[in-house]
Design a protein around this motif. Structure first.
Motif, mmCIF file in Angstrom:
data_model
loop_
_atom_site.group_PDB
_atom_site.id
_atom_site.type_symbol
_atom_site.label_atom_id
_atom_site.label_comp_id
_atom_site.label_asym_id
_atom_site.label_seq_id
_atom_site.Cartn_x
_atom_site.Cartn_y
_atom_site.Cartn_z
ATOM 1 N N ALA A 1 -2.337 31.183 47.124
ATOM 2 C CA ALA A 1 -0.988 30.918 46.620
ATOM 3 C C ALA A 1 -0.656 29.431 46.629
ATOM 4 O O ALA A 1 0.166 28.967 45.826
ATOM 5 C CB ALA A 1 0.039 31.687 47.446
ATOM 6 N N MET A 2 -1.279 28.676 47.519
ATOM 7 C CA MET A 2 -1.039 27.234 47.591
ATOM 8 C C MET A 2 -1.959 26.450 46.661
ATOM 9 O O MET A 2 -1.834 25.226 46.544
ATOM 10 C CB MET A 2 -1.244 26.740 49.024
ATOM 11 C CG MET A 2 -0.408 27.454 50.074
ATOM 12 S SD MET A 2 1.368 27.294 49.829
ATOM 13 C CE MET A 2 1.623 25.569 50.177
ATOM 14 N N GLY A 3 -2.908 27.160 46.036
ATOM 15 C CA GLY A 3 -3.865 26.484 45.168
ATOM 16 C C GLY A 3 -5.089 25.999 45.910
ATOM 17 O O GLY A 3 -5.863 25.190 45.386
ATOM 18 N N GLY A 4 -5.296 26.495 47.136
ATOM 19 C CA GLY A 4 -6.418 26.049 47.948
ATOM 20 C C GLY A 4 -7.651 26.917 47.805
ATOM 21 O O GLY A 4 -7.632 27.977 47.170
ATOM 22 N N VAL A 5 -8.736 26.451 48.435
ATOM 23 C CA VAL A 5 -10.001 27.187 48.462
ATOM 24 C C VAL A 5 -10.281 27.574 49.915
ATOM 25 O O VAL A 5 -10.479 26.698 50.760
ATOM 26 C CB VAL A 5 -11.161 26.330 47.912
ATOM 27 C CG1 VAL A 5 -12.473 27.096 48.014
ATOM 28 C CG2 VAL A 5 -10.886 25.917 46.473
ATOM 29 N N PRO A 6 -10.295 28.853 50.259
ATOM 30 C CA PRO A 6 -10.526 29.271 51.647
ATOM 31 C C PRO A 6 -11.966 29.019 52.076
ATOM 32 O O PRO A 6 -12.896 29.205 51.288
ATOM 33 C CB PRO A 6 -10.205 30.766 51.624
ATOM 34 C CG PRO A 6 -10.450 31.183 50.207
ATOM 35 C CD PRO A 6 -10.080 30.003 49.361
ATOM 36 N N LEU A 7 -12.140 28.611 53.335
ATOM 37 C CA LEU A 7 -13.474 28.284 53.842
ATOM 38 C C LEU A 7 -13.892 29.161 55.021
ATOM 39 O O LEU A 7 -14.973 29.739 55.018
ATOM 40 C CB LEU A 7 -13.523 26.809 54.267
ATOM 41 C CG LEU A 7 -13.276 25.760 53.186
ATOM 42 C CD1 LEU A 7 -13.276 24.367 53.809
ATOM 43 C CD2 LEU A 7 -14.330 25.858 52.093
ATOM 44 N N THR A 8 -13.043 29.216 56.057
ATOM 45 C CA THR A 8 -13.395 29.950 57.276
ATOM 46 C C THR A 8 -12.244 30.850 57.704
ATOM 47 O O THR A 8 -11.098 30.666 57.291
ATOM 48 C CB THR A 8 -13.721 28.991 58.438
ATOM 49 O OG1 THR A 8 -12.547 28.219 58.759
ATOM 50 C CG2 THR A 8 -14.861 28.056 58.074
ATOM 51 N N ALA A 9 -12.577 31.814 58.560
ATOM 52 C CA ALA A 9 -11.549 32.733 59.053
ATOM 53 C C ALA A 9 -11.880 33.193 60.464
ATOM 54 O O ALA A 9 -13.050 33.249 60.861
ATOM 55 C CB ALA A 9 -11.424 33.944 58.131
ATOM 56 N N LEU A 10 -10.838 33.510 61.216
ATOM 57 C CA LEU A 10 -10.945 34.140 62.528
ATOM 58 C C LEU A 10 -10.253 35.493 62.439
ATOM 59 O O LEU A 10 -9.118 35.582 61.961
ATOM 60 C CB LEU A 10 -10.272 33.286 63.607
ATOM 61 C CG LEU A 10 -10.828 31.878 63.823
ATOM 62 C CD1 LEU A 10 -9.911 31.098 64.762
ATOM 63 C CD2 LEU A 10 -12.233 31.944 64.405
ATOM 64 N N SER A 11 -10.920 36.534 62.874
ATOM 65 C CA SER A 11 -10.322 37.869 62.792
ATOM 66 C C SER A 11 -9.392 38.109 63.976
ATOM 67 O O SER A 11 -9.617 37.610 65.080
ATOM 68 C CB SER A 11 -11.409 38.947 62.763
ATOM 69 O OG SER A 11 -12.137 38.952 63.973
ATOM 70 N N VAL A 12 -8.341 38.879 63.731
ATOM 71 C CA VAL A 12 -7.378 39.272 64.764
ATOM 72 C C VAL A 12 -7.232 40.788 64.673
ATOM 73 O O VAL A 12 -6.925 41.319 63.601
ATOM 74 C CB VAL A 12 -6.012 38.593 64.553
ATOM 75 C CG1 VAL A 12 -5.063 38.966 65.689
ATOM 76 C CG2 VAL A 12 -6.163 37.086 64.445
ATOM 77 N N LEU A 13 -7.457 41.480 65.792
ATOM 78 C CA LEU A 13 -7.461 42.944 65.748
ATOM 79 C C LEU A 13 -6.770 43.529 66.971
ATOM 80 O O LEU A 13 -7.052 43.145 68.105
ATOM 81 C CB LEU A 13 -8.902 43.465 65.683
ATOM 82 C CG LEU A 13 -9.079 44.984 65.608
ATOM 83 C CD1 LEU A 13 -8.573 45.513 64.272
ATOM 84 C CD2 LEU A 13 -10.540 45.370 65.796
ATOM 85 N N GLY A 14 -5.850 44.453 66.726
ATOM 86 C CA GLY A 14 -5.262 45.268 67.785
ATOM 87 C C GLY A 14 -5.712 46.702 67.567
ATOM 88 O O GLY A 14 -5.624 47.216 66.447
ATOM 89 N N PHE A 15 -6.190 47.352 68.632
ATOM 90 C CA PHE A 15 -6.758 48.695 68.457
ATOM 91 C C PHE A 15 -6.474 49.549 69.688
ATOM 92 O O PHE A 15 -6.676 49.099 70.820
ATOM 93 C CB PHE A 15 -8.267 48.602 68.233
ATOM 94 C CG PHE A 15 -8.896 49.864 67.715
ATOM 95 C CD1 PHE A 15 -8.887 50.151 66.360
ATOM 96 C CD2 PHE A 15 -9.482 50.771 68.584
ATOM 97 C CE1 PHE A 15 -9.456 51.318 65.873
ATOM 98 C CE2 PHE A 15 -10.054 51.939 68.114
ATOM 99 C CZ PHE A 15 -10.043 52.215 66.749
ATOM 100 N N PRO A 16 -5.999 50.787 69.496
ATOM 101 C CA PRO A 16 -5.746 51.687 70.634
ATOM 102 C C PRO A 16 -7.048 52.323 71.117
ATOM 103 O O PRO A 16 -7.444 53.396 70.657
ATOM 104 C CB PRO A 16 -4.787 52.726 70.045
ATOM 105 C CG PRO A 16 -5.128 52.766 68.589
ATOM 106 C CD PRO A 16 -5.576 51.380 68.219
ATOM 107 N N VAL A 17 -7.708 51.653 72.028
ATOM 108 C CA VAL A 17 -9.019 52.094 72.501
ATOM 109 C C VAL A 17 -8.932 53.509 73.071
ATOM 110 O O VAL A 17 -8.034 53.826 73.849
ATOM 111 C CB VAL A 17 -9.555 51.122 73.570
ATOM 112 C CG1 VAL A 17 -10.884 51.616 74.132
ATOM 113 C CG2 VAL A 17 -9.715 49.728 72.973
#
Length: 546
Positions: free
Chosen positions: A143-159
């Motif tokens: 949306a900003m006109g950028g090119v994504p490079l890297t990511a960190l995942s975030v996860l919540g899970f009811p074990v």
């Protein structure tokens, strides 16, 4: 399966908790906790419940679906306004802008673009949800006109409350979608949460001269939306069992689609402003764009692209609560024209998950831009309105009358049929299956050939009495003042004293599963023998399971 070592650890941990008067894992709970009393499991001692298996419907495990789970815009602004402003000249777009992502100048005409997005499932399938979470998170960079490079995942899970495989599939879906976007996942973070949540923190890069913020819409600009509207309403319809399969399939396909091509073309054609339409709704995001740009805008309701059956859902009143929260946040800046009914306007406040880009582009370029979008496969892209003039951020919604809401479907609540208790295990033949099967910490499979239903000719009254007796046995066997280990030893002693061979077989089997040694089993049996004498001793020697 419990072992003696596990039980020693359990005793040590529980002794500490009881002394403190609080469970050391959850201070709000006493020790022993309800889970221990009912299931003979001590989580503090590292014991774990069996993970559920089989198919899971994620939207049935949550309260609010997708971006509808986010904090509403008005409340968020009220909280953020009390925070200090970040005064750093390198921050080109920050919190005050209310934009899709932050932009940080790293020199040489380049800038980092950063965002984070986390929400609950908007689809039932775990793998698809992972894809949606990835597509939604990376959309802020686009949306900003950028090119994504890297990511960190975030996860919540009811074990242990949802199948382990569901967590694996969510992560796999996210990895696959990020790979499609050309993004490298370089790490992540997970928490044991009461509800499933997933998302990503994404970092991208861009040319400072090509920033497409939400604050530069110009009078005369054409407004183009690249995806249909209605993911929130459709997800809600699915949660309450009122969705058509075609609509859930269509929304899933759209939510997993990247805004990559639309973003690249937007930069190429020099669009003035852009925002991705997500949790704050079409009206919320357009009102924010208009306010930040100092303009007013107009949307033609009839031209808004929508998913299959969405108008029927709206007519039926299938409108989730997030719509009301979005109306409270920005409804004062939205003006309904003649012919726009309340439900028609409500549709425009639907919280979207992984929605399309809303792009403001110079009118002379609009036709060629739209054609390029269609040729690139962004087939839903549609002109939905225009920026009318300089103003105070008002959004006018009008109708041409060419599209109407259908008649509401006639709906009747399903008749509730009271379920009769199912027979737990057997007929009342104590020589085939013991009366205590199913009591306590779980049923034991009856011997081959044993009856597994009501005896021939057994009345409903007899079945009901058996059910009540089994409930009573279950309560008696639950750990309480006496732990499950002690009660299991008592069960062996009483089975021997009563000379009940099937009972003895069941309780010796359970004792071995709990980690009893053969010496401990014999000692428990001798307690029963001590009160019954020689006949009971002969019974035990003859009937002890090997």
């Amino acid at each position: 399966m419990s072992t003696r070592q596990n039980l020693e650890k359990r005793k040590r941990i529980m002794k500490r908790s009881i002394k403190l008067g609080h469970c050391i894992c959850d201070p709000k709970k006493p020790c022993p906790c309800d889970l221990f009393k009912e299931k003979d499991i001590c989580l503090c001692a590292g014991e774990r419940m069996e993970s559920p298996t089989g198919e899971v419907k994620l939207t049935h495990l949550i309260e609010k679906a997708g971006c509808a789970s986010k904090i509403d815009q008005a409340f968020l602004k009220s909280v953020l306004k009390g925070l200090p402003v970040i005064d750093d000249p390198r921050v080109l777009v920050g919190v005050p802008a209310g934009d899709d992502a932050g932009i940080f100048d790293i020199g040489d005409g380049k800038a980092l673009v950063q965002t984070v997005d986390v929400f609950t499932p908007s689809v039932d399938d775990p793998y698809t949800f992972g894809q949606v979470a990835a597509a939604n998170s990376v959309s802020d960079i686009y949306a900003m006109g950028g090119v994504p490079l890297t990511a960190l995942s975030v996860l919540g899970f009811p074990v242990r409350k949802a199948p382990d495989e569901a967590m694996t599939d969510i992560l796999r879906g996210g990895i696959d979608k990020m790979k499609e976007a050309g993004v490298a996942i370089i790490g992540g973070h997970s928490i044991n949460d009461s509800e499933i949540k997933a998302g990503f923190a994404v970092t991208g890069i861009m040319d400072i001269k090509q920033v497409t913020a939400n604050a530069n819409a110009q009078p005369g600009d054409v407004l183009i939306l690249t995806k249909p509207l209605g993911t929130g309403i459709t997800a809600f319809a699915s949660q309450i069992g009122r969705a058509y399969p075609e609509s859930t399939e269509a929304t899933a396909k759209s939510m997993t689609a990247l805004n990559k091509e639309a973003s690249a073309l937007m930069v190429k054609f020099g669009a003035h402003a852009c925002t991705d339409v997500t949790g704050f709704s079409l009206m919320g995001h357009l009102a924010e764009m208009s306010l930040s740009s100092g303009v007013d805008a107009e949307v033609v309701w009839d031209d808004i692209p929508v998913f299959p059956h969405l108008l029927q859902y709206v007519a039926d009143g299938i409108l989730p609560g997030a719509i009301e929260r979005n109306k409270e946040s920005c409804g004062g800046r939205v003006v309904a024209g003649d012919g726009i009914g309340p439900e028609m306007l409500d549709m425009c406040f639907d919280a979207q998950t992984s929605g399309g880009l809303l792009i403001a582009i110079d009118a002379p370029d609009a036709d060629k831009f739209l054609q390029a979008l269609h040729e690139a496969g962004v087939l839903a892209a549609t002109v939905i309105g225009k920026v009318t003039a300089k103003g105070e951020g008002k959004v006018h919604v009008i109708t041409t009358g060419k599209r109407q809401l259908p008649k509401p479907r006639e709906t009747r609540p399903k008749k509730t049929v009271e379920a009769k208790p199912q027979p737990i295990a057997t007929a009342l033949d104590s020589q085939t299956t013991p009366c205590c099967v199913g009591a306590g910490d779980g049923p034991v499979a009856p011997e081959q050939g044993a009856a597994t239903g009501p005896a021939s000719g057994e009345s409903e009254g007899a079945q009901e009495m058996q059910q009540r007796f089994m409930d009573f046995m279950g309560r008696v066997n639950r750990p309480g003042g006496l732990d499950a280990y002690t009660k299991q030893a008592m069960s062996i002693a009483l089975s021997v004293h009563a000379k009940c061979a099937p009972c003895l077989k069941v309780h010796v089997q359970k004792a071995r599963e709990k980690g009893f040694t053969e010496e401990e089993i014999d000692e428990a049996a001798w307690m029963g023998i001590a009160f019954g004498g020689a006949p009971v001793m002969m019974f035990y020697k003859t009937n002890k399971p090997q």
